[in-house]
Each structure stands twice: as structure tokens, then as C-alpha cells.
Enzyme design. Structure first.
Site, PDB file in Angstrom:
ATOM      1  N   GLY A  58      10.401  39.797 -26.238  1.00 16.63           N
ATOM      2  CA  GLY A  58       9.680  38.621 -25.774  1.00 16.63           C
ATOM      3  C   GLY A  58       8.607  39.000 -24.777  1.00 16.63           C
ATOM      4  O   GLY A  58       8.894  39.553 -23.719  1.00 16.63           O
ATOM      5  N   GLY A  60       6.285  36.830 -23.380  1.00 14.64           N
ATOM      6  CA  GLY A  60       5.711  35.705 -22.655  1.00 14.64           C
ATOM      7  C   GLY A  60       5.542  36.094 -21.203  1.00 14.64           C
ATOM      8  O   GLY A  60       5.493  37.283 -20.869  1.00 14.64           O
ATOM      9  N   GLU A  81       6.969  41.511 -29.266  1.00 15.02           N
ATOM     10  CA  GLU A  81       6.579  40.110 -29.328  1.00 15.02           C
ATOM     11  C   GLU A  81       6.504  39.652 -30.776  1.00 15.02           C
ATOM     12  O   GLU A  81       5.841  40.299 -31.602  1.00 15.02           O
ATOM     13  CB  GLU A  81       5.228  39.893 -28.643  1.00 15.02           C
ATOM     14  CG  GLU A  81       4.623  38.506 -28.808  1.00 15.02           C
ATOM     15  CD  GLU A  81       5.564  37.387 -28.388  1.00 15.02           C
ATOM     16  OE1 GLU A  81       5.704  36.416 -29.165  1.00 15.02           O
ATOM     17  OE2 GLU A  81       6.171  37.492 -27.298  1.00 15.02           O
ATOM     18  N   ASP A 191      12.386  21.637 -15.691  1.00 12.03           N
ATOM     19  CA  ASP A 191      12.613  22.266 -16.998  1.00 12.03           C
ATOM     20  C   ASP A 191      13.308  21.346 -17.987  1.00 12.03           C
ATOM     21  O   ASP A 191      13.156  21.513 -19.201  1.00 12.03           O
ATOM     22  CB  ASP A 191      13.437  23.545 -16.823  1.00 12.03           C
ATOM     23  CG  ASP A 191      12.651  24.649 -16.142  1.00 12.03           C
ATOM     24  OD1 ASP A 191      11.452  24.451 -15.885  1.00 12.03           O
ATOM     25  OD2 ASP A 191      13.245  25.713 -15.868  1.00 12.03           O
ATOM     26  N   ALA A 199       7.787  26.191 -11.700  1.00 12.00           N
ATOM     27  CA  ALA A 199       8.306  25.580 -10.484  1.00 12.00           C
ATOM     28  C   ALA A 199       7.303  24.629  -9.841  1.00 12.00           C
ATOM     29  O   ALA A 199       7.661  23.527  -9.409  1.00 12.00           O
ATOM     30  CB  ALA A 199       8.725  26.668  -9.499  1.00 12.00           C
ATOM     31  N   HIS A 324     -19.077  36.522   1.062  1.00  9.72           N
ATOM     32  CA  HIS A 324     -19.268  37.868   0.526  1.00  9.72           C
ATOM     33  C   HIS A 324     -18.880  38.894   1.585  1.00  9.72           C
ATOM     34  O   HIS A 324     -19.246  38.758   2.751  1.00  9.72           O
ATOM     35  CB  HIS A 324     -20.728  38.067   0.129  1.00  9.72           C
ATOM     36  CG  HIS A 324     -21.052  39.473  -0.266  1.00  9.72           C
ATOM     37  ND1 HIS A 324     -20.758  39.971  -1.521  1.00  9.72           N
ATOM     38  CD2 HIS A 324     -21.621  40.491   0.433  1.00  9.72           C
ATOM     39  CE1 HIS A 324     -21.146  41.239  -1.572  1.00  9.72           C
ATOM     40  NE2 HIS A 324     -21.669  41.583  -0.401  1.00  9.72           N
TER      41      HIS A 324
END
Length: 450
Positions: A58, A60, A81, A191, A199, A324
Site C-alpha cells: 500500500g 497511500g 501499490e 473517520d 485528523a 525574501h
């Protein structure tokens, strides 16, 4: 007896209840983690030593993060994957750059990976599996550990949903954009409702639910406007639509990119791999998506996230002054994708530039920058004057070499770039101003080609 800390049950009463029971790791059917050789992301955090080698199933966010982490610790990493690209939910250009970066670091990446979970062998010697790309030849690979990072499952069992009108679909609770379930006064966040499984997104869902319960007017949940972050190296962060999603929706869009190799702070810090990519609506100028891969991407995405929430255009975000040298200067790329002259007129060319698709467009941009209309400022600002005695021709060639090395997906062929850029190699007798103009012109090419 219900006393806190004394065991037993407590009865809590409220007018509204927010469900937030989270999620748990899950594996592939037929691949059962044993916590020893085949482990989950929970198991791996309990170890106090790094494995000599690891196969990660996996790629991800979680799988890619662990792949990057263990590679930094000296572990031999193989990343598998199932889909055609790693971090598959990200923009394809981002996925391609991360895959290339991983390969350069020694991480073996196998996309379109196919293997039979039941064929995985785990014993005292380690883990072995026969795997190969779809349609390609398979081979047996082995490692000390196999980490299964194939997603998470919502914790919706054994919380009493069967006694309510709450609806579930595909393993998550169904809610509206204000986090209401089908049961009045029962809300759900995090979830267990699916969404982005992040989160900070769960926290935002909680705020929406709380304000709605309190009777206050609040916006609905918009997952497109939620930032996503992956903590691998290079870091990945994004908000809004990917280019692939824009194509799927039939949107007329423009794309601009700013490589970190053109940002002074990135060069100073020695981390200049990656880019900022902005997608804007070709007609309205609306910001459709911002994708960052590179140093501190997960910090930099906040500005783009705010801009998207305020419905700011790329020009409105990019026209703000960025100090900058900072990495945030890469965000000035978010300026108007359709008007290079506007960028030149505010003196930002070399930092702000749209993606151009042909040598003719590059030539037009460079000529405008070097020889602008009366009253407009040119690129000849003498910024290379401090390099007295330096080999300007070598500097120019270094810019060209770096540009060709960083080129990814450009429609301009390298040989076209080389032929055109030769015109801007500083020559003996050039004044400091001309040298500055020519080197900045080459920087223009670098940005356009990246």
C-alpha cells in the site's frame, strides 16, 4: 455501580450526541497480520529497532510515509501499490515526482502490483511473496517484515447504531454537510463518516457540528477545500482539485508551476526538489487546486487553503508580498496564469511565471522581460554584480543543465530548449546588466520547463 473509575456502566444524558469513535487498521482479505512478521501501522510503532528490510503493501499516505522513514533509517524498502501510481489520490505529476525521488533514494517501487495474499509466507526467516506488475512477470521478493498499509475501517460496530435510525453505507455513517445523521440529535464526525480520514478534517467537522447544535449559522463541510498532507520526503500537500479531476469534470483550466530550484531559500537549505503547481479556471480565474511537493510543503499549503476558503484567485494570492528569502516565495507562482506581462510589470518575473507550452511563448516572455515597453522595469537589475570574477558562462550552463535534469512532463523538447537558451549564454564583453538579463532569462526557461 457506575462510579467513574470503579467499573460498571454510566448513564449519560444529553440533548445531542456527537459520535466520534474513529477507525482501526485493516488488511487485505486473506492476509492476516500476526504482529511479528506481518504487521500493521499500529504494530510497527511498538518496535524499538528498525528492520533490515521491509515490504510495504500500500503506497497511500501511510505506506509512503513509512517507506520514506525506514529508508532514512537505512532499511531496504520495497513499496507495493495496486494502482498505477503511488500516493494515488494526489495529482499525477506529484505522484510521478515522488516515485522518481523514492527510486533515486533506493526505495524499490512496484506500481500495478499483483500478488495472492494467501501465498504470503511468514516464518522465522522473514516474509516472502511472489509479486509482479499487472501483465508482467512475477518474482519472489523477501524481507524481514511486511507492513500492511492498505487503509482503515470505521469503528461503527457495538456502539448501538442498531437502536437508532442512523444509516450506514459502505462501512461508514451517512451524514449531511452539517454532520447530521438520519437520527435527530445524533451527529457523527471523523473517520466514521469517511471523507478524507484526516485528523484536521475531523476537527473541522466537529466545529461545524458544534456550531450547528448551538443554533449558529455555519458553512457546510466542503472536502474539496480541505488540505491534505503526506509526511514523506519530499513532503506532499494539496488542496482543491487535481488536474485529473478537472479533466473528469470537463473544466476549462490553466496550469502554472514553480520549481523549488528557482527559490533562493530552497537552494540555501539544500532541499530544492519539487514544485508548486496551481490550477486555475481559464475564464473566471478561480483557484481550482494547489499542489505542493517539496521542502515544508505541509506548512506552505496553509496559505493556499486560506485562499481557497476565501475564494481568492491565483492572482490575489500570488500578488501578496512574500518575504525574501523564504520558501513561501514559491506561492507567488499563484499569480495570474493568463497575463505574464502583469507579473513583469510588478517586478516579479523569475518568481512569477505561467506555464508556457511552446518555444514561441518562451521567446515572447523573455523578450518582454528583457526589453519591456517604456516605463516598465526589466530583468536587468544587476543582481549578479556581486559575482565579480565568476564564470558567468558556467553559471548559465549550470542553469541549463539543472533545467534539463528537472524537466518533467513539459511539452517543449529538450533540444528546443537548448537551442533557444544558447542565445542567452553570457559572452565576453557583456556588461553586468546584460549578464544579469541573460541569466535571468535562463531562469525563465528553467521555470517554464520544470
Amino acid at each position: 455501580d457506575g462510579t467513574p473509575g470503579a467499573g460498571g456502566e454510566r448513564v449519560l444524558e444529553a440533548t445531542d450526541i456527537i459520535l466520534a469513535t474513529g477507525s482501526r487498521v485493516k488488511s487485505l482479505p486473506g492476509l492476516v497480520p500476526d504482529g511479528v512478521r506481518i504487521v500493521t501501522s499500529d504494530d510497527i510503532l511498538k518496535r524499538d529497532t528498525a528492520p533490515a528490510s521491509i515490504i510495504i503493501v500500500g503506497a497511500g499516505a501511510v505506506g509512503s510515509e513509512f517507506a520514506s522513514f525506514f529508508n532514512d533509517l537505512g532499511t531496504e524498502v520495497t513499496l507495493l501499490e495496486y494502482l498505477p501510481a503511488i500516493v494515488p489520490l494526489e495529482d499525477r505529476e506529484v505522484s510521478a515526482l515522488v516515485a522518481k525521488s523514492f527510486a533515486k533514494r533506493g526505495i524499490r517501487v512496484i506500481a500495478n502490483a499483483r500478488f495472492d495474499p494467501a501465498s504470503v509466507v511468514a516464518d522465522k526467516r522473514g516474509v516472502r511473496v511472489t509479486v509482479g506488475p499487472e501483465g508482467g512477470s512475477a518474482e519472489e521478493i523477501s524481507a524481514e517484515l511486511m507492513l500492511v498499509a492498505t487503509g482503515r475501517a470505521a469503528n461503527i460496530e457495538q456502539i448501538g447504531l442498531e437502536t437508532t435510525r442512523v444509516k450506514t453505507e459502505r462501512g461508514v455513517i451517512v451524514v449531511d454537510d452539517h454532520m447530521r445523521t438520519a437520527e435527530p440529535h445524533v451527529w457523527a464526525i471523523g473517520d466514521i463518516v469517511g471523507g478524507l480520514w484526516l485528523a484536521h478534517t475531523a476537527g473541522h467537522e466537529g466545529l461545524i457540528a458544534a456550531h450547528t447544535i448551538a443554533g449558529e449559522e455555519v458553512h457546510g463541510m466542503d472536502y474539496v477545500a480541505q488540505p491534505r498532507a503526506t509526511y514523506c520526503r519530499p513532503e506532499i500537500a494539496s488542496v482543491g482539485l487535481t488536474e485529473e479531476q478537472c479533466k473528469e469534470r470537463g473544466l476549462d483550466y490553466r496550469v502554472g508551476r514553480m520549481p523549488f530550484m528557482a527559490v533562493a531559500k530552497a537552494l540555501i537549505g539544500g532541499e530544492y526538489e519539487g514544485f508548486v503547481k496551481v490550477i486555475g479556471d481559464a475564464k473566471s480565474g478561480e483557484t481550482l487546486g494547489v499542489h505542493i511537493v517539496g521542502p515544508h510543503a505541509t506548512d506552505l499549503i496553509a496559505e493556499a487553503s486560506l485562499g481557497l476558503s476565501l475564494e481568492a484567485t491565483p492572482w490575489e494570492i500570488g500578488a501578496a508580498t512574500h518575504p525574501h528569502p523564504t520558501l513561501s516565495e514559491a506561492q507567488t507562482q499563484l499569480a495570474d496564469l493568463r497575463d505574464i506581462q502583469k507579473a513583469v510589470d510588478i517586478g516579479a518575473l523569475g518568481i512569477i511565471i505561467p506555464l508556457v507550452d511552446t518555444v514561441e511563448e518562451i521567446r515572447s516572455a523573455v523578450e518582454y522581460a528583457m526589453y519591456p515597453p517604456r516605463g516598465k522595469r526589466s530583468l536587468g537589475n544587476g543582481q549578479y554584480g556581486a559575482l565579480y570574477g565568476a564564470d558567468y558562462r558556467q553559471i548559465a550552463n549550470d542553469i541549463m543543465t539543472a533545467t534539463l535534469r528537472q524537466t518533467s512532463g513539459a511539452t517543449i523538447r529538450p533540444e528546443e530548449f537548448t537551442a533557444e537558451a544558447q542565445k542567452y549564454i553570457p559572452q565576453p564583453g557583456d556588461s553586468s546588466d546584460v549578464i544579469s538579463q541573460k541569466l535571468n532569462a535562463l531562469k525563465l526557461f528553467a521555470v517554464a520547463m520544470a
